[in-house]
Write a protein that holds these residues in place. Structure first.
Motif: not given
Length: 234
Positions: A162-187
């Protein structure tokens, strides 16, 4: 395939002085095992309430919350503690790391409380922090701290991340890498991941999009062709 997470007519209200706030007003949805789901909606829509109830940090007033065949809405306080400890991985907006422990020790801390943990070093390598294991949170960037938080959550081998606004405190590019990590982990791990966000632009990366508005589900959309995060702009 049966659903892995089912909310059925879930209601939750709070008393604030004279006022009753309906944080969840008959919320129903299903998520299948291994799906990357995004719950999206404006501030105050009821997203965090839903996440807290799914994570066993809050209880509902009525309705069913079924996770992996178990109705956690019927759990006792003691059962909820075990559920939070063993079955759920949490990632928050602010990383909630223990400041005087290294990255590795932060991950090991979570591993100590569960039954069959993954190795801290292995998880930190998975999230790209193989070289930073001995660093303290203050020596890591925001994105790196969030990676530690994700490694810590995954080390428990949770049924549900469960992830609550996991990129909320991060800048755009860093936020994207974190979302990619979550998406890849899921897969790669076949893990069921639920991200809550107010950012509708990230919805195309999800297998399932649940829009919440005014404490109700406004729309549920199954996405047959999730978009890789790299191709999403906002």
């Amino acid at each position: 395939m049966g659903s892995f997470v089912t909310l059925k007519d879930v209601c939750k209200s709070y008393r604030m002085g004279e006022v009753t706030i309906h944080a969840a007003n008959g919320i129903s949805f299903e998520i299948e095992k291994g799906e990357f789901a995004v719950i999206v909606g404006p501030s105050g829509a009821g997203k965090t309430t839903v996440l807290n109830m799914l994570g066993g940090m809050d209880t509902c007033d009525s309705g069913q919350i079924v996770v992996d065949g178990e109705d956690i809405a019927a759990y006792s306080r003691k059962q909820l503690i075990a559920y939070r400890r063993y079955d759920i991985g949490f990632v928050f907006q602010f990383y909630n790391l223990v400041q005087n422990l290294t990255a590795r020790e932060n991950v090991e801390l979570a591993a100590q409380i569960c039954k069959n943990p993954m190795y801290a070093e292995e998880m930190l390598r998975e999230v790209g922090l193989g070289e930073r294991m001995q660093n303290f949170p203050a020596q890591l960037s925001g994105g790196e701290q969030q990676r530690v938080a994700i490694a810590r959550a995954l080390a428990k081998r949770p049924k549900l991340l469960l992830c609550d606004e996991p990129t909320g405190a991060l800048d755009y590019n860093t936020g994207k890498t974190i979302l990619k990590l979550l998406q890849d982990t899921c897969r790669s791990l076949g893990m069921t991941v639920i991200v809550i966000t107010h950012n509708l632009a990230i919805a195309p990366m999800a297998d399932r999009i649940i829009k919440v508005k005014n404490s109700r589900v406004e729309e549920i959309k199954r996405n047959e062709n999730p978009v890789p995060v790299e191709r999403i702009e906002w």
